[in-house]
Write a protein that holds these residues in place. Structure first.
Motif, PDB file in Angstrom:
ATOM      1  N   GLU A 262       0.830  -1.214   0.000  1.00  0.00           N
ATOM      2  CA  GLU A 262       0.000   0.000   0.000  1.00  0.00           C
ATOM      3  C   GLU A 262       0.861   1.260   0.000  1.00  0.00           C
ATOM      4  O   GLU A 262       0.507   2.270  -0.616  1.00  0.00           O
ATOM      5  CB  GLU A 262      -0.940  -0.007   1.202  1.00  0.00           C
ATOM      6  CG  GLU A 262      -2.075  -1.019   1.082  1.00  0.00           C
ATOM      7  CD  GLU A 262      -2.942  -1.097   2.335  1.00  0.00           C
ATOM      8  OE1 GLU A 262      -4.028  -1.696   2.261  1.00  0.00           O
ATOM      9  OE2 GLU A 262      -2.512  -0.563   3.390  1.00  0.00           O
ATOM     10  N   ASN A 263       2.012   1.200   0.681  1.00  0.00           N
ATOM     11  CA  ASN A 263       2.889   2.369   0.750  1.00  0.00           C
ATOM     12  C   ASN A 263       3.755   2.530  -0.500  1.00  0.00           C
ATOM     13  O   ASN A 263       4.534   3.492  -0.590  1.00  0.00           O
ATOM     14  CB  ASN A 263       3.773   2.294   1.992  1.00  0.00           C
ATOM     15  CG  ASN A 263       3.065   2.788   3.237  1.00  0.00           C
ATOM     16  OD1 ASN A 263       3.160   3.948   3.599  1.00  0.00           O
ATOM     17  ND2 ASN A 263       2.324   1.902   3.886  1.00  0.00           N
ATOM     18  N   ALA A 265       2.082   2.260  -3.491  1.00  0.00           N
ATOM     19  CA  ALA A 265       1.029   2.444  -4.490  1.00  0.00           C
ATOM     20  C   ALA A 265       1.266   3.678  -5.363  1.00  0.00           C
ATOM     21  O   ALA A 265       0.662   3.810  -6.433  1.00  0.00           O
ATOM     22  CB  ALA A 265      -0.334   2.547  -3.799  1.00  0.00           C
ATOM     23  N   HIS A 266       2.143   4.584  -4.925  1.00  0.00           N
ATOM     24  CA  HIS A 266       2.426   5.785  -5.719  1.00  0.00           C
ATOM     25  C   HIS A 266       3.304   5.490  -6.933  1.00  0.00           C
ATOM     26  O   HIS A 266       3.411   6.308  -7.841  1.00  0.00           O
ATOM     27  CB  HIS A 266       3.121   6.835  -4.846  1.00  0.00           C
ATOM     28  CG  HIS A 266       4.468   6.409  -4.341  1.00  0.00           C
ATOM     29  ND1 HIS A 266       4.622   5.496  -3.319  1.00  0.00           N
ATOM     30  CD2 HIS A 266       5.726   6.763  -4.725  1.00  0.00           C
ATOM     31  CE1 HIS A 266       5.913   5.310  -3.084  1.00  0.00           C
ATOM     32  NE2 HIS A 266       6.606   6.063  -3.931  1.00  0.00           N
ATOM     33  N   GLU A 269       1.968   1.310 -12.072  1.00  0.00           N
ATOM     34  CA  GLU A 269       1.246   0.059 -11.826  1.00  0.00           C
ATOM     35  C   GLU A 269       2.116  -1.183 -12.019  1.00  0.00           C
ATOM     36  O   GLU A 269       1.971  -2.171 -11.299  1.00  0.00           O
ATOM     37  CB  GLU A 269       0.025  -0.015 -12.754  1.00  0.00           C
ATOM     38  CG  GLU A 269      -0.896  -1.180 -12.439  1.00  0.00           C
ATOM     39  CD  GLU A 269      -2.156  -1.161 -13.299  1.00  0.00           C
ATOM     40  OE1 GLU A 269      -2.878  -2.175 -13.293  1.00  0.00           O
ATOM     41  OE2 GLU A 269      -2.394  -0.135 -13.975  1.00  0.00           O
TER      42      GLU A 269
END
Length: 292
Positions: A262-263, A265-266, A269
């Motif tokens: 999640e950390n 996700a920046h 893709e």
């Protein structure tokens, strides 16, 4: 006059020890500049340790004695015993551990450092494996607990470094060993080192070969099916979070891996994927593990 012919030495490359022409060296220097700039942008400071360490320090890591180049003098006497206990370092991690212990009271923790130095390994040279090469290494070390956020920061640094080298698309595959170790504990498997080393070969061998190696370790077909089902799981944080946890260790590993994904996700893709087939075969790996 002497009739002896002078010996003529014909220059030749030394296998496993690269030597670049100026245009190649220029590319290498540009890469180093980019890597150094990226490391420092994340707050990592530079240190440099000697090319040699005491042999006992290097052997503390285990399973590397065949790769160590020992330093010795051509002519020595009894006073040179201490020198004969020195060897070229094979990575940056062991020297960093020694450095941190030696300068413990002078450092500020968490201590974020990078090293860009040559290392030496006595192995058979082949594509992608040399006897002498540069290692660009980053580590974070703390006194008690290291925040899990660093487990996400390191892959972000790796991605930014490699993406900036223009070598093609980069993907980092991330897992957490607690997930597989928790499953092995649930299945009553005690020899976890042998099993993880087999799973670590999952991309190099056919599935049937992996199954046979696990059978050789006296695992039942039901155990093998459950292990391989888990090891073949890939996806994003949602896919990982959907795994059925059998015990607290698995739950902890799933929670940690989900947090890391999640950390990250920046990032683009394609940059990061959860892959439970990444386990690393050595038992000093504990939580987050990744390959690029």
């Amino acid at each position: 006059m002497s009739n002896e012919k002078k010996k003529i030495y014909k220059p030749k490359p030394i296998s496993g020890f690269p030597e670049w022409l100026p245009e190649e060296r220029l590319v290498e220097q540009r890469w180093f500049d980019h890597i150094r700039k990226t490391f420092e942008s994340y707050g990592f400071c530079s240190i440099e340790t000697p090319s040699v360490e005491e042999i006992d320090v290097l052997l503390a890591k285990g399973e590397v004695d065949k790769e160590i180049y020992v330093l010795d003098r051509l002519h020595k006497d009894d006073d040179n015993d201490k020198e004969s206990r020195l060897a070229l370092h094979f990575d940056q991690t062991v020297p960093f551990a020694r450095y941190t212990a030696q300068h413990f009271n002078e450092l500020v923790f968490p201590f974020k450092r990078y090293q860009m130095q040559r290392v030496w390994r006595g192995e058979r040279p082949q594509m992608g494996r040399m006897r002498e090469f540069y290692q660009c290494d980053i580590d974070v070390i703390s006194i008690d607990n290291l925040p899990l956020s660093f487990d996400a920061e390191i892959p972000a640094v790796i991605y930014e470094v490699l993406e900036g080298l223009n070598i093609g698309r980069v993907q980092i595959r991330i897992s957490n060993r607690k997930i597989l170790l928790g499953l092995l504990a649930h299945l009553g498997i005690e020899d976890v080192v042998s099993v993880t080393r087999i799973i670590d070969k999952i991309e190099k061998l056919e599935r049937e070969q992996i199954e046979q190696l696990l059978k050789d370790e006296k695992l039942t077909q039901d155990q093998i099916n459950k292990i391989l089902y888990l090891a073949e799981t890939k996806g994003n944080a949602d896919n990982i979070n959907a795994i059925n946890a059998e015990n607290d260790m698995m739950r902890e590993g799933i929670k940690e891996l989900t947090f890391v994904l999640e950390n990250l996700a920046h990032l683009p893709e394609h940059a990061v994927i959860g892959d439970l087939g990444i386990v690393r075969g050595l038992d000093y790996y504990t939580g987050t593990v990744y390959e690029t």
